[in-house]
Motif scaffolding. Structure first.
Motif, PDB file in Angstrom:
ATOM      1  N   ALA A   1      -4.217  13.489   0.043  1.00 56.37           N
ATOM      2  CA  ALA A   1      -4.154  13.283  -1.066  1.00 56.37           C
ATOM      3  C   ALA A   1      -5.512  12.786  -1.759  1.00 56.37           C
ATOM      4  CB  ALA A   1      -2.997  12.178  -1.454  1.00 56.37           C
ATOM      5  N   THR A   2      -5.736  13.007  -2.935  1.00 61.30           N
ATOM      6  CA  THR A   2      -7.017  12.322  -3.851  1.00 61.30           C
ATOM      7  C   THR A   2      -6.577  10.752  -4.415  1.00 61.30           C
ATOM      8  OG1 THR A   2      -7.669  14.830  -4.164  1.00 61.30           O
ATOM      9  CG2 THR A   2      -8.746  13.021  -5.348  1.00 61.30           C
ATOM     10  N   VAL A   3      -7.042   9.873  -3.964  1.00 58.78           N
ATOM     11  CA  VAL A   3      -6.558   8.623  -4.278  1.00 58.78           C
ATOM     12  C   VAL A   3      -7.811   7.792  -4.760  1.00 58.78           C
ATOM     13  CG1 VAL A   3      -4.171   8.761  -3.144  1.00 58.78           C
ATOM     14  CG2 VAL A   3      -6.243   7.869  -2.229  1.00 58.78           C
ATOM     15  N   LEU A   4      -7.526   6.341  -5.076  1.00 58.88           N
ATOM     16  CA  LEU A   4      -8.471   5.486  -5.264  1.00 58.88           C
ATOM     17  C   LEU A   4      -8.469   4.641  -3.802  1.00 58.88           C
ATOM     18  CD1 LEU A   4      -8.346   4.448  -8.827  1.00 58.88           C
ATOM     19  CD2 LEU A   4      -9.514   6.546  -7.913  1.00 58.88           C
ATOM     20  N   GLY A   5      -9.637   4.217  -3.490  1.00 61.47           N
ATOM     21  CA  GLY A   5      -9.754   3.047  -2.466  1.00 61.47           C
ATOM     22  C   GLY A   5     -10.878   2.165  -2.189  1.00 61.47           C
ATOM     23  N   TYR A   6     -10.576   1.219  -1.487  1.00 63.53           N
ATOM     24  CA  TYR A   6     -11.919   0.398  -1.289  1.00 63.53           C
ATOM     25  C   TYR A   6     -12.303   0.809   0.211  1.00 63.53           C
ATOM     26  CZ  TYR A   6     -10.464  -2.926  -5.082  1.00 63.53           C
ATOM     27  OH  TYR A   6     -10.323  -3.436  -6.483  1.00 63.53           O
ATOM     28  N   ASN A   7     -13.601   0.866   0.165  1.00 66.41           N
ATOM     29  CA  ASN A   7     -14.089   1.286   1.510  1.00 66.41           C
ATOM     30  C   ASN A   7     -13.346   2.514   2.154  1.00 66.41           C
ATOM     31  OD1 ASN A   7     -15.628  -0.659   0.757  1.00 66.41           O
ATOM     32  ND2 ASN A   7     -15.216  -2.108   2.529  1.00 66.41           N
ATOM     33  N   GLY A   8     -12.896   3.557   1.348  1.00 66.65           N
ATOM     34  CA  GLY A   8     -12.271   4.536   1.853  1.00 66.65           C
ATOM     35  C   GLY A   8     -10.756   4.421   2.239  1.00 66.65           C
ATOM     36  N   GLY A   9     -10.375   3.187   2.186  1.00 67.54           N
ATOM     37  CA  GLY A   9      -9.043   3.069   2.852  1.00 67.54           C
ATOM     38  C   GLY A   9      -7.859   2.768   1.449  1.00 67.54           C
ATOM     39  N   LEU A  10      -6.646   2.929   1.881  1.00 62.49           N
ATOM     40  CA  LEU A  10      -5.715   2.491   0.983  1.00 62.49           C
ATOM     41  C   LEU A  10      -4.415   2.107   2.032  1.00 62.49           C
ATOM     42  CD1 LEU A  10      -3.891   4.981  -1.462  1.00 62.49           C
ATOM     43  CD2 LEU A  10      -2.562   3.903   0.068  1.00 62.49           C
ATOM     44  N   PRO A  11      -4.275   0.762   1.979  1.00 62.64           N
ATOM     45  CA  PRO A  11      -5.094  -0.485   1.454  1.00 62.64           C
ATOM     46  C   PRO A  11      -6.296  -0.542   1.895  1.00 62.64           C
ATOM     47  CG  PRO A  11      -3.180  -1.222   2.407  1.00 62.64           C
ATOM     48  CD  PRO A  11      -3.377   0.087   3.050  1.00 62.64           C
TER      49      PRO A  11
ATOM     50  N   PRO B   1      -9.604  -3.172   3.121  1.00 65.46           N
ATOM     51  CA  PRO B   1      -9.759  -4.089   4.364  1.00 65.46           C
ATOM     52  C   PRO B   1      -8.859  -5.616   4.040  1.00 65.46           C
ATOM     53  CG  PRO B   1     -11.780  -4.012   3.331  1.00 65.46           C
ATOM     54  CD  PRO B   1     -10.857  -2.931   2.827  1.00 65.46           C
ATOM     55  N   THR B   2      -8.388  -5.894   5.137  1.00 66.04           N
ATOM     56  CA  THR B   2      -7.743  -7.415   4.972  1.00 66.04           C
ATOM     57  C   THR B   2      -8.720  -8.411   5.226  1.00 66.04           C
ATOM     58  OG1 THR B   2      -5.439  -6.404   5.876  1.00 66.04           O
ATOM     59  CG2 THR B   2      -5.850  -8.923   6.073  1.00 66.04           C
ATOM     60  N   LEU B   3      -8.863  -9.304   4.232  1.00 67.66           N
ATOM     61  CA  LEU B   3      -9.949 -10.679   4.574  1.00 67.66           C
ATOM     62  C   LEU B   3      -9.155 -11.799   4.792  1.00 67.66           C
ATOM     63  CD1 LEU B   3     -11.547  -9.786   1.027  1.00 67.66           C
ATOM     64  CD2 LEU B   3     -11.866  -8.678   3.142  1.00 67.66           C
ATOM     65  N   HIS B   4      -9.712 -12.078   6.096  1.00 72.34           N
ATOM     66  CA  HIS B   4      -9.070 -13.398   6.960  1.00 72.34           C
ATOM     67  C   HIS B   4     -10.158 -14.553   6.807  1.00 72.34           C
ATOM     68  CE1 HIS B   4      -5.677 -11.261   9.125  1.00 72.34           C
ATOM     69  NE2 HIS B   4      -6.488 -10.121   9.025  1.00 72.34           N
TER      70      HIS B   4
ATOM     71  N   GLY C   1      -4.313   3.278  -6.072  1.00 77.58           N
ATOM     72  CA  GLY C   1      -4.587   2.638  -4.485  1.00 77.58           C
ATOM     73  C   GLY C   1      -5.813   1.401  -4.346  1.00 77.58           C
ATOM     74  N   LEU C   2      -6.179   0.884  -5.308  1.00 82.67           N
ATOM     75  CA  LEU C   2      -7.219  -0.179  -5.228  1.00 82.67           C
ATOM     76  C   LEU C   2      -6.437  -1.553  -4.905  1.00 82.67           C
ATOM     77  CD1 LEU C   2      -9.781   0.922  -7.730  1.00 82.67           C
ATOM     78  CD2 LEU C   2     -10.146   0.921  -5.275  1.00 82.67           C
ATOM     79  N   TYR C   3      -6.222  -1.758  -3.936  1.00 84.30           N
ATOM     80  CA  TYR C   3      -5.585  -3.370  -3.497  1.00 84.30           C
ATOM     81  C   TYR C   3      -5.875  -3.595  -2.069  1.00 84.30           C
ATOM     82  CZ  TYR C   3      -2.045   0.497  -2.636  1.00 84.30           C
ATOM     83  OH  TYR C   3      -1.578   1.706  -2.550  1.00 84.30           O
ATOM     84  N   GLY C   4      -5.896  -4.907  -1.481  1.00 80.04           N
ATOM     85  CA  GLY C   4      -5.898  -5.306  -0.318  1.00 80.04           C
ATOM     86  C   GLY C   4      -5.483  -6.508  -0.160  1.00 80.04           C
ATOM     87  N   ALA C   5      -5.290  -7.060   1.191  1.00 81.41           N
ATOM     88  CA  ALA C   5      -4.476  -8.395   1.161  1.00 81.41           C
ATOM     89  C   ALA C   5      -5.755  -9.375   1.647  1.00 81.41           C
ATOM     90  CB  ALA C   5      -3.727  -8.343   2.504  1.00 81.41           C
ATOM     91  N   ILE C   6      -5.560 -10.627   1.254  1.00 82.89           N
ATOM     92  CA  ILE C   6      -6.420 -11.746   1.886  1.00 82.89           C
ATOM     93  C   ILE C   6      -5.225 -12.680   2.470  1.00 82.89           C
ATOM     94  CG2 ILE C   6      -7.548 -13.729   0.706  1.00 82.89           C
ATOM     95  CD1 ILE C   6      -8.286 -12.027  -1.472  1.00 82.89           C
TER      96      ILE C   6
END
Ligand code: C2O
Ligand code: CU
Ligand code: CU
Length: 492
Positions: free
Chosen positions: A74-84, A86-89, A168-173
């Motif tokens: 699929a052609t989507v948006l992502g941070y650093n090529g991923g969807l979601p 990276p998770t920031l701990h 597709g632009l989201y990630g967990a903290i």
């Protein structure tokens, strides 16, 4: 999504949008029907990045790319090529630095949803614009007593938010439990932790993100595919007796998640930054867009499905209702859990958590009414469409709607005059819900996104402490936010 009947179309005709919306919805159905969810793949988790020595520095590149989604390219948006992304701990007291690089074709920026950090300068400043091809350095300093819990990041550039998050632009903290230190939250003994970002998306036959029609925008766009960490219906494996800690983010642009998993023991540790003094046994967890759950799952032999059940978030006067009201009462399968093998030894009990702060006994320095409304005209939706307003006004970044004194404790009554629910979110400062439709709540409940039901009200109290500056409150149905349902607050 149900096809709109002629009767509904006629009723909607009074709003002047019937002809476009009927065509729009019909087209969306036929184009997307080729894209069937894949099943049976083991749950994967986003890349985990952990702070060390009190700091985490990351580069997040927002870009369009080809990614495997639901078993298809699929052609989507992502941070650093991923969807979601990276998770920031992080840990309370940490400094988070993010270099955001915009490789999209539209302006963007970054918001650390739920973090109690400064909204000014290079902090959690949603007034920043990062143009395509440029970058911005964010710098967030978490206070030493920052509440542990599940947070997330996503774009917040007004007018592009729904499109970019849906794409597709989201990630967990995750802000970890400090553990050990007296008076602090003690760590919860668990067999394993999982980060679970739930989102939805609609892809056409070529794997491109579908652009919603005007009616879908008015309701808030919901995707045909419900994804867990970018996967459709992944499989989770466990042994009986495990205690798993699931960090669940509702990253959907508009879909409410009423989550249920029969056959397993579910206990809720908290919602958003609001940790309960003791875990609560639950059968279902309702997460509005933007909400997070910190959930303990004690596994029992057998197979269970994590489902998102239909949730009625209202609709237009007897006309179209939200897709999540759904046709099937079984809802959507988000994941399946297979519990098998020898039982694991029981873990130590969950230690007591601190009593949450209670502003019901605090001295109030102010009271306000905020009215969330929908009507013809107003801002957004391009000429004569439906407007989404707060106190009759559409968002204007150059106007201060609410000025509060630093350190104030205010009570806000959020009233919704529209036929649809609005999940209301305030940046930087969490809200204690004290009443719903005028009925007081028995225990302190803290959230940063609060559902204000259609033609209902919610009363919250907020302590404007630690930080000053200008930020926003808004409906977290991202199409509503993009179309004007957002206000500016300035704490001085
Ligand atoms: Cu998750 Cu202002 O947003
Ligand atoms: Cu936010
Ligand atoms: Cu809304």
């Amino acid at each position: 999504m149900q096809p709109i009947s002629r009767r509904r179309a006629l009723q909607l005709g009074g709003l002047g949008v019937a002809s476009t919306l009927v065509g729009g919805l019909g087209l969306a159905r036929s184009v997307t029907s080729a894209f069937e969810p894949a099943t049976g793949v083991a749950l994967a988790e986003p890349t985990a990045l952990r702070s060390a020595g009190g700091e985490l520095a990351v580069r997040l590149e927002a870009a369009q790319g080809r990614v495997r989604v639901a078993g298809r390219q699929a052609t989507v948006l992502g941070y650093n090529g991923g969807l979601p992304g990276p998770t920031l701990h992080l840990q309370p007291g940490d400094r988070l630095r993010v270099q955001l690089v915009n490789q999209l074709s539209t302006p963007t920026n970054l918001h650390a949803h739920g973090l109690h950090v400064s909204p000014e300068a290079n902090g959690d400043n949603v007034f920043v614009t990062v143009e395509p091809g440029s970058a911005f350095d964010y710098d967030y300093q978490l206070p030493a007593d920052h509440p542990p819990g599940v947070y997330w990041y996503h774009p917040h550039h007004h007018g592009n938010v729904a499109e970019q998050v849906f794409g597709g632009l989201y990630g967990a903290i995750i802000v970890g439990d400090p553990g050990g230190a007296s008076g602090a939250v003690s760590a919860v003994p668990v067999t394993r932790e999982r980060v679970m970002v739930i989102s939805d998306i609609t892809l056409d036959g070529a794997g491109r993100v579908q652009t919603p029609g005007p009616m879908a925008v008015m309701m808030g766009r919901e995707g045909d595919l419900v994804l867990l960490n970018g996967q459709s219906r992944p499989v989770l494996n466990a042994q009986p007796g495990q205690r798993e800690r699931w960090r669940i983010v509702n990253a959907c642009s508009a879909r409410y998640l009423r989550l249920r998993m029969d056959g397993q023991d579910l206990q809720l540790l908290g919602i958003d930054s609001g940790r309960f003094p003791a875990p609560r046994g639950v059968e279902e967890v309702v997460l509005t867009p933007g909400n997070r759950a910190d959930l303990l799952v004690t596994t029992r032999q057998g197979s269970s499905q994590l489902r998102a059940l239909p949730y009625d978030r209202g609709g237009m006067m007897g006309g179209a209702s939200s897709p999540t009201t759904g046709t099937s009462t079984d809802g959507v399968v988000v994941a399946s859990l297979a519990v098998d093998g020898g039982a694991v030894p029981a873990l130590a009990p969950v230690p007591a958590q601190p009593q949450p702060r209670d502003l019901r006994s605090a001295a109030l320095t102010g009271q306000r009414q905020l009215t969330f409304a929908m009507g013809m005209g107003g801002g957004g939706m391009g000429g004569g469409g439906m407007g989404f307003t707060i106190d009759g006004k559409a968002f204007d970044p150059n106007r201060i709607d609410t000025a509060v004194a630093a350190g104030a404790v205010e009570e806000w009554t959020l009233t919704n005059t529209s036929p649809m629910d609005h999940p209301v979110h305030l940046h930087v400062w969490p809200m204690q819900i004290v009443a719903q439709n005028g009925q007081p709540l028995p225990a302190p409940t803290w959230q940063d996104v609060v559902n204000v039901p259609s033609r209902g009200s919610v009363t919250v109290r907020v302590a404007f402490d630690t930080f000053t500056g200008r930020t926003v409150y808004h409906c977290h149905i991202l199409d509503h936010e993009d179309n004007g349902m957002m206000g500016v607050i300035d704490a001085r």
